[in-house]
Design a protein around this motif. Sequence first.
Motif: not given
Length: 204
Positions: A186-197
Amino acid sequence: MADNALTPVDFWFDPLCPWAWITSRWILEVEKQRPIEVCWHVMSLSVLNEDKDIPEDYRQGLKDAWGPVRVCVAAEQKYGSGVLGRLYTEMGTRRHHERQKFDRAFFEASLTAAGLDPALADAAETTDFDEAVRASHKDGIDRVGQEVGTPVIEVEGSAFFGPVVTPIPRGEAAVKLWDGVVAVASTPGFFELKRTRTEEPSFD
């Protein structure tokens, strides 16, 4: 909205995906502890990947993915969207825990256990429901874009792919993850948060 009203959470799934299955069991844990109500919808990895450059073995595997989403949509059309949650549970248990293949016996058993007409298994072998599958898929994927997979979740206008997690978070861990995911999404402008599985899916 009344103080005691439940917040609708829309969840798009493909029964083929083990990661979506884990996420679906997690959100049911959350539903026990937060005032939310999950509304289930079909999306399709076959549709998502039909025009993409993917490994041939994965493309071959996606051929089996049409059957379950067709059956889900057929059940939705006959009984309403409220049946999708329990049908998905029956399909997912057989597929991911019992390692059953998608065949007529699989669909008939899943439908029967969900209290639905086993004759809806016919839908797996016809293209009659493909337009509805594509429409449901588009509804979900349009909220997040093409560069994702399943599941897609939307809550109070914020949509996101995932979370991809293993094993299934339960109890306090489930709601801790939920609160964090919703806050981030819900944070405006937030798109991606990721790490390798680094782990295979675990259904514990």
